[in-house]
Design an enzyme around this catalytic site. Structure first.
Site, short mmCIF file in Angstrom:
data_model
loop_
_atom_site.label_atom_id
_atom_site.label_comp_id
_atom_site.label_asym_id
_atom_site.label_seq_id
_atom_site.Cartn_x
_atom_site.Cartn_y
_atom_site.Cartn_z
N THR A 45 -7.79 45.17 134.08
CA THR A 45 -7.88 43.80 134.57
C THR A 45 -8.47 42.93 133.46
OG1 THR A 45 -10.16 43.93 135.39
CG2 THR A 45 -8.42 44.68 136.89
N ILE A 109 -12.95 46.58 134.19
CA ILE A 109 -13.40 45.24 134.57
C ILE A 109 -14.16 44.65 133.39
CG2 ILE A 109 -15.49 46.18 135.69
CD1 ILE A 109 -15.27 43.77 137.66
N ILE A 140 -15.97 49.46 131.55
CA ILE A 140 -16.43 48.09 131.34
C ILE A 140 -15.78 47.56 130.07
CG2 ILE A 140 -18.40 46.56 131.11
CD1 ILE A 140 -18.21 48.16 133.79
N LYS A 141 -15.04 46.45 130.19
CA LYS A 141 -14.34 45.89 129.04
C LYS A 141 -15.26 44.96 128.26
CE LYS A 141 -9.86 44.78 129.23
NZ LYS A 141 -8.58 44.19 129.69
N ILE A 142 -15.31 45.23 126.96
CA ILE A 142 -16.12 44.41 126.05
C ILE A 142 -15.23 43.98 124.89
CG2 ILE A 142 -18.07 44.42 124.44
CD1 ILE A 142 -19.41 46.51 126.22
#
Length: 369
Positions: A45, A109, A140-142
């Site tokens: 996402t 996310i 966790i998207k960074i």
């Protein structure tokens, strides 16, 4: 034997993830059907995806009403809504996560795009999202901005699995791998089980062609025009070579021996923008063992319908791919400038989408009060 091009892709070692998520997809059984019928083993996402989902769906009305009644502000409401979707999708993918020892069955996310250039804020948001989603198969998207690199090390070091996004250049990709390895070393020093930490590095493909093709058209020579639509695949092929090299080093080998996982390359931005190109180009042209390809549904369906999967199309291509980048430089395309422009645009686009999401939810909260 493979029963469809998507099945053939899976057999060739490519993990197929859907680049989309909405509550409607989950509630109607659409996502479950894609898992069962289209070999989908994960979801990514981003702010644009959530903005689209909330602006188009009635599926969020009941939760918005509850949040409005509780006096929630817009930031809290967005946090609750998006993490709920990711929790539900993570539960749906949990059997795949268990069956693949954590490599697939993943749901990503992203931290708020406004903090992309703030290391401390990125770390704080990543930890908050991880704690709230509370699912081992979340990622966790960074963003791979300069500030994001230190955040990646810190977050991996805390034992949190990460999807590093918005990677365009080979030099930045190398820095991302370095940040991941440094994070693993921190985690090991803290006594964290390295086998529980997973990561993917999202290397963007089609946007590279879009930007470079625009510059080639402006140059306009026969030599320049002959290079159109070659850069995206070549750049990604060289990223895979870098992946192979960096995870064969003594440093990486020591961490892998201690239980760590390789950070897998993920092909992102795989929807073909140019109608003159094959609509499966960034799928069938980038088949290699151990990669992820995250596809918008249109690309997924095109591949299922008429994709031609011929096995590994990446390893063995490196000399040719290097020649493409050399020829681009020779005709006057500045690779470093291209990738910097794309990174800045990527962050800016997500900020715009995030602001649209906030406006949509603000209006919904006001209507519900």
């Amino acid at each position: 034997m493979a029963t469809s091009p998507l099945a053939a892709l899976s057999e060739a070692g490519v993990s197929i993830w859907l680049d989309d998520l909405s509550r409607e997809r989950i509630a109607t059984g659409n996502l479950a059907a894609l898992i069962a019928e289209k070999n989908v083993v994960g979801v990514t996402t981003n702010p644009s995806i959530f903005a689209s989902a909330l602006s188009n769906g009635e599926a969020y009305a009941a939760q918005v009403k509850t949040l409005a009644a509780a006096g929630a502000d817009v930031d809290h409401a967005v946090f609750e809504i998006t993490t709920d979707d990711v929790q539900d999708a993570s539960d749906l993918f949990r059997p795949i996560y268990d069956a693949t020892n954590g490599f697939d069955g993943r749901v990503s996310i992203e931290v708020t795009p406004g903090v992309a250039n703030d290391t401390a804020a990125t770390v704080a948001e990543a930890k908050a999202l991880w704690a709230k989603v509370d699912r081992p198969n979340a990622l966790i998207k960074i963003p791979a901005t300069l500030a994001g690199l230190d955040a990646i090390t810190e977050v991996i070091g805390a034992g949190i699995s990460v999807n590093v996004t918005l990677i365009f250049s080979l030099s930045r990709y190398q820095a991302v791998i370095e940040a991941y390895l440094a994070g693993l070393e921190k985690a090991r020093a803290a006594g964290i089980d390295l086998s529980t930490i997973h990561s993917v590095a999202s290397f963007f493909v089609s946007r590279v062609d879009t930007e470079i093709d625009k510059r080639l058209e402006a140059i306009g020579t026969d030599e320049a025009l002959a290079l159109k639509s070659k850069a995206g695949v070549a750049n990604a092929q060289l990223a895979y070579e870098l992946f192979e090299q960096q995870f064969a080093t003594e440093r990486a080998a020591e961490l892998l021996a201690a239980g760590a996982n390789k950070q897998r390359p993920l092909w992102a931005s795989t929807g073909v923008k140019d109608p003159n190109l094959p609509d499966t180009l960034y799928v069938t042209g980038l088949v290699a063992p151990g990669v992820v390809n995250t596809m918008p549904e249109k690309t997924l369906e095109a591949t299922f319908d008429h994709g031609v999967v011929t096995g590994d199309t990446v390893t063995g291509s490196y000399a040719e791919a290097k020649a493409v980048l050399d020829e681009l430089a020779a005709v006057g395309v500045d690779y470093d400038d291209v990738t910097l422009v794309l990174e800045n645009e990527g962050v800016e686009k997500f900020v715009i989408s995030w602001n649209e999401l906030l406006e949509t939810v603000t209006a919904a909260l006001e209507d519900a009060r």
